[in-house]
Design a protein around this motif. Sequence first.
Motif, PDB file in Angstrom:
ATOM      1  N   THR A   1       0.816  -1.218   0.000  1.00 19.82           N
ATOM      2  CA  THR A   1       0.000   0.000   0.000  1.00 19.82           C
ATOM      3  C   THR A   1       0.849   1.266   0.000  1.00 19.82           C
ATOM      4  OG1 THR A   1      -0.198  -0.099   2.419  1.00 19.82           O
ATOM      5  CG2 THR A   1      -1.959  -1.127   1.131  1.00 19.82           C
ATOM      6  N   THR A   2       1.944   1.271   0.745  1.00 24.54           N
ATOM      7  CA  THR A   2       2.787   2.472   0.770  1.00 24.54           C
ATOM      8  C   THR A   2       3.550   2.650  -0.532  1.00 24.54           C
ATOM      9  OG1 THR A   2       4.518   1.211   1.945  1.00 24.54           O
ATOM     10  CG2 THR A   2       3.043   2.573   3.278  1.00 24.54           C
ATOM     11  N   ALA A   3       3.950   1.555  -1.158  1.00 26.52           N
ATOM     12  CA  ALA A   3       4.635   1.663  -2.452  1.00 26.52           C
ATOM     13  C   ALA A   3       3.705   2.244  -3.501  1.00 26.52           C
ATOM     14  CB  ALA A   3       5.156   0.297  -2.888  1.00 26.52           C
ATOM     15  N   ARG A   4       2.463   1.804  -3.501  1.00 26.05           N
ATOM     16  CA  ARG A   4       1.493   2.321  -4.476  1.00 26.05           C
ATOM     17  C   ARG A   4       1.189   3.793  -4.244  1.00 26.05           C
ATOM     18  NH1 ARG A   4      -2.579  -2.934  -4.371  1.00 26.05           N
ATOM     19  NH2 ARG A   4      -1.526  -4.112  -6.047  1.00 26.05           N
ATOM     20  N   GLU A   5       1.203   4.211  -2.978  1.00 24.83           N
ATOM     21  CA  GLU A   5       0.834   5.596  -2.675  1.00 24.83           C
ATOM     22  C   GLU A   5       1.996   6.562  -2.777  1.00 24.83           C
ATOM     23  OE1 GLU A   5      -1.510   8.211   0.758  1.00 24.83           O
ATOM     24  OE2 GLU A   5      -1.248   6.040   1.002  1.00 24.83           O
ATOM     25  N   TYR A   6       3.204   6.106  -2.392  1.00 24.03           N
ATOM     26  CA  TYR A   6       4.316   7.046  -2.270  1.00 24.03           C
ATOM     27  C   TYR A   6       5.485   6.799  -3.224  1.00 24.03           C
ATOM     28  CZ  TYR A   6       1.849   8.287   1.996  1.00 24.03           C
ATOM     29  OH  TYR A   6       0.883   8.685   2.888  1.00 24.03           O
ATOM     30  N   GLY A   7       5.649   5.553  -3.712  1.00 23.03           N
ATOM     31  CA  GLY A   7       6.760   5.295  -4.621  1.00 23.03           C
ATOM     32  C   GLY A   7       7.754   4.296  -4.067  1.00 23.03           C
ATOM     33  N   HIS A   8       8.966   4.757  -3.770  1.00 20.07           N
ATOM     34  CA  HIS A   8      10.040   3.852  -3.364  1.00 20.07           C
ATOM     35  C   HIS A   8       9.973   3.564  -1.865  1.00 20.07           C
ATOM     36  CE1 HIS A   8      14.631   3.027  -2.869  1.00 20.07           C
ATOM     37  NE2 HIS A   8      13.935   1.916  -2.954  1.00 20.07           N
ATOM     38  N   VAL A   9       9.750   2.304  -1.535  1.00 20.80           N
ATOM     39  CA  VAL A   9       9.698   1.874  -0.140  1.00 20.80           C
ATOM     40  C   VAL A   9      10.926   1.025   0.161  1.00 20.80           C
ATOM     41  CG1 VAL A   9       8.440   0.546   1.599  1.00 20.80           C
ATOM     42  CG2 VAL A   9       7.184   1.911  -0.083  1.00 20.80           C
ATOM     43  N   VAL A  10      11.632   1.383   1.223  1.00 20.30           N
ATOM     44  CA  VAL A  10      12.756   0.578   1.697  1.00 20.30           C
ATOM     45  C   VAL A  10      12.313  -0.185   2.934  1.00 20.30           C
ATOM     46  CG1 VAL A  10      15.043   0.626   2.764  1.00 20.30           C
ATOM     47  CG2 VAL A  10      14.569   2.051   0.764  1.00 20.30           C
TER      48      VAL A  10
ATOM     49  N   GLU B   1       9.301 -13.859   2.140  1.00 18.74           N
ATOM     50  CA  GLU B   1       7.844 -13.740   2.199  1.00 18.74           C
ATOM     51  C   GLU B   1       7.396 -12.347   1.748  1.00 18.74           C
ATOM     52  OE1 GLU B   1       6.123 -15.072   5.943  1.00 18.74           O
ATOM     53  OE2 GLU B   1       7.955 -16.224   6.326  1.00 18.74           O
ATOM     54  N   GLU B   2       8.132 -11.333   2.171  1.00 17.93           N
ATOM     55  CA  GLU B   2       7.787  -9.966   1.781  1.00 17.93           C
ATOM     56  C   GLU B   2       7.987  -9.766   0.280  1.00 17.93           C
ATOM     57  OE1 GLU B   2       9.045  -8.174   6.159  1.00 17.93           O
ATOM     58  OE2 GLU B   2      10.292  -7.731   4.416  1.00 17.93           O
ATOM     59  N   LYS B   3       9.043 -10.330  -0.249  1.00 19.00           N
ATOM     60  CA  LYS B   3       9.330 -10.224  -1.682  1.00 19.00           C
ATOM     61  C   LYS B   3       8.231 -10.897  -2.513  1.00 19.00           C
ATOM     62  CE  LYS B   3      13.063 -11.212  -5.001  1.00 19.00           C
ATOM     63  NZ  LYS B   3      12.372 -12.142  -5.926  1.00 19.00           N
ATOM     64  N   VAL B   4       7.866 -12.108  -2.131  1.00 15.33           N
ATOM     65  CA  VAL B   4       6.839 -12.855  -2.868  1.00 15.33           C
ATOM     66  C   VAL B   4       5.500 -12.116  -2.841  1.00 15.33           C
ATOM     67  CG1 VAL B   4       5.447 -14.969  -2.836  1.00 15.33           C
ATOM     68  CG2 VAL B   4       7.928 -15.106  -2.605  1.00 15.33           C
ATOM     69  N   HIS B   5       5.134 -11.585  -1.666  1.00 21.00           N
ATOM     70  CA  HIS B   5       3.852 -10.887  -1.533  1.00 21.00           C
ATOM     71  C   HIS B   5       3.816  -9.643  -2.423  1.00 21.00           C
ATOM     72  CE1 HIS B   5       0.131  -9.692   0.525  1.00 21.00           C
ATOM     73  NE2 HIS B   5       0.597  -8.453   0.457  1.00 21.00           N
ATOM     74  N   ALA B   6       4.894  -8.857  -2.405  1.00 18.61           N
ATOM     75  CA  ALA B   6       4.928  -7.627  -3.195  1.00 18.61           C
ATOM     76  C   ALA B   6       4.917  -7.924  -4.688  1.00 18.61           C
ATOM     77  CB  ALA B   6       6.151  -6.796  -2.822  1.00 18.61           C
ATOM     78  N   GLU B   7       5.684  -8.915  -5.098  1.00 16.78           N
ATOM     79  CA  GLU B   7       5.744  -9.240  -6.521  1.00 16.78           C
ATOM     80  C   GLU B   7       4.416  -9.808  -7.016  1.00 16.78           C
ATOM     81  OE1 GLU B   7      10.536  -9.990  -7.130  1.00 16.78           O
ATOM     82  OE2 GLU B   7       9.237 -11.707  -6.692  1.00 16.78           O
ATOM     83  N   ALA B   8       3.711 -10.526  -6.150  1.00 21.98           N
ATOM     84  CA  ALA B   8       2.391 -11.033  -6.523  1.00 21.98           C
ATOM     85  C   ALA B   8       1.405  -9.881  -6.749  1.00 21.98           C
ATOM     86  CB  ALA B   8       1.858 -11.976  -5.448  1.00 21.98           C
ATOM     87  N   ALA B   9       1.676  -8.748  -6.099  1.00 22.76           N
ATOM     88  CA  ALA B   9       0.834  -7.557  -6.273  1.00 22.76           C
ATOM     89  C   ALA B   9       1.310  -6.691  -7.436  1.00 22.76           C
ATOM     90  CB  ALA B   9       0.813  -6.739  -4.986  1.00 22.76           C
ATOM     91  N   GLY B  10       2.324  -7.159  -8.155  1.00 22.82           N
ATOM     92  CA  GLY B  10       2.811  -6.450  -9.325  1.00 22.82           C
ATOM     93  C   GLY B  10       3.850  -5.386  -9.048  1.00 22.82           C
ATOM     94  N   ILE B  11       4.459  -5.397  -7.852  1.00 25.62           N
ATOM     95  CA  ILE B  11       5.449  -4.385  -7.482  1.00 25.62           C
ATOM     96  C   ILE B  11       6.847  -4.991  -7.543  1.00 25.62           C
ATOM     97  CG2 ILE B  11       6.244  -2.832  -5.653  1.00 25.62           C
ATOM     98  CD1 ILE B  11       3.336  -2.677  -4.718  1.00 25.62           C
ATOM     99  N   PRO B  12       7.758  -4.396  -8.300  1.00 28.38           N
ATOM    100  CA  PRO B  12       9.120  -4.942  -8.396  1.00 28.38           C
ATOM    101  C   PRO B  12       9.879  -4.791  -7.075  1.00 28.38           C
ATOM    102  CG  PRO B  12       8.987  -2.829  -9.527  1.00 28.38           C
ATOM    103  CD  PRO B  12       7.577  -3.186  -9.139  1.00 28.38           C
ATOM    104  N   VAL B  13      10.683  -5.793  -6.766  1.00 30.76           N
ATOM    105  CA  VAL B  13      11.435  -5.813  -5.511  1.00 30.76           C
ATOM    106  C   VAL B  13      12.914  -6.049  -5.795  1.00 30.76           C
ATOM    107  CG1 VAL B  13      11.731  -6.952  -3.272  1.00 30.76           C
ATOM    108  CG2 VAL B  13       9.432  -6.728  -4.265  1.00 30.76           C
ATOM    109  N   ALA B  14      13.756  -5.187  -5.248  1.00 34.64           N
ATOM    110  CA  ALA B  14      15.202  -5.375  -5.302  1.00 34.64           C
ATOM    111  C   ALA B  14      15.689  -5.790  -3.916  1.00 34.64           C
ATOM    112  CB  ALA B  14      15.897  -4.086  -5.737  1.00 34.64           C
ATOM    113  N   VAL B  15      16.757  -6.564  -3.883  1.00 31.84           N
ATOM    114  CA  VAL B  15      17.300  -7.062  -2.617  1.00 31.84           C
ATOM    115  C   VAL B  15      18.729  -6.566  -2.447  1.00 31.84           C
ATOM    116  CG1 VAL B  15      17.907  -9.097  -1.256  1.00 31.84           C
ATOM    117  CG2 VAL B  15      15.847  -9.124  -2.693  1.00 31.84           C
ATOM    118  N   VAL B  16      19.005  -5.976  -1.296  1.00 29.76           N
ATOM    119  CA  VAL B  16      20.362  -5.568  -0.941  1.00 29.76           C
ATOM    120  C   VAL B  16      20.789  -6.423   0.255  1.00 29.76           C
ATOM    121  CG1 VAL B  16      21.861  -3.693  -0.192  1.00 29.76           C
ATOM    122  CG2 VAL B  16      19.947  -3.216  -1.732  1.00 29.76           C
ATOM    123  N   PRO B  17      21.643  -7.414   0.038  1.00 31.89           N
ATOM    124  CA  PRO B  17      22.050  -8.285   1.146  1.00 31.89           C
ATOM    125  C   PRO B  17      22.711  -7.502   2.271  1.00 31.89           C
ATOM    126  CG  PRO B  17      22.718  -9.204  -0.968  1.00 31.89           C
ATOM    127  CD  PRO B  17      22.262  -7.799  -1.231  1.00 31.89           C
TER     128      PRO B  17
END
Length: 256
Positions: free
Chosen positions: A80-89, A104-120
Amino acid sequence: MNTTTHIPRITLVGAGPGDPDLITRKGLRALATADVVLYDALSSDELLDETPAHCQRIFVGKRAGCHYRKQEEINELLVTTAREYGHVVRLKGGDPFVFGRGQEEKVHAEAAGIPVAVVPGISSCISLPELQGVAPTSRGYADSFWVLTAHTRDGGLSDDLFRAARSNATVIILMGLGRLDQICALWDAEGRGELPAMVIQNGSRPDERCWVGTVNDIAPRVLAERDRGPGIIVLGETVRQHKDFKASVIACATVI
């Protein structure tokens, strides 16, 4: 009404073990462009200063035994925050994928159509022993190391702990301080009461504490002196490398 067009995206950032200087440069760059940051209890508050002035900072808890928000709420808040504001860290202590539920967070966001990057991030499982001068693997001491959690989803002890108690590997246990006495009893039942042991609490932070000893003497000391901060347990011959190990064993033998 805000009519600005935002491109939703999420970056999962590992904050490291506690010291804010142990985050990666790529993690800092992500924070510098964040419109929203969702941070947990294990990341350093100093890292929030790396975000822009307009960035919304939302605390979502996530410490063993104390969850400010349920994981399902965090998953949905990311979307919801990504859709409303843009870049969420999503700023997570240690590494997002080492018992951090980042997948789990990555899978949920991508299922909603939001791209996810990972910084180890630098995980506490290797960094904190190293900061104490203890190598998880070292020639003549251990050829491998195991990283385990003390808790299963249903609240019991992990079956892997029983297997690990019979291994010659260095065993590093996260989220296990509340069950330190049970864990030590498990190793002692396997005839390994004299195995070197170390507990690190609030590792890499100004209030860091470290106890060294053996399986059969360390639990009472830690349980009497520790606070509510996070910690790790290290069991294995490599703990002999700690500068205080010999003195600690002598002191405990004298008390007994």
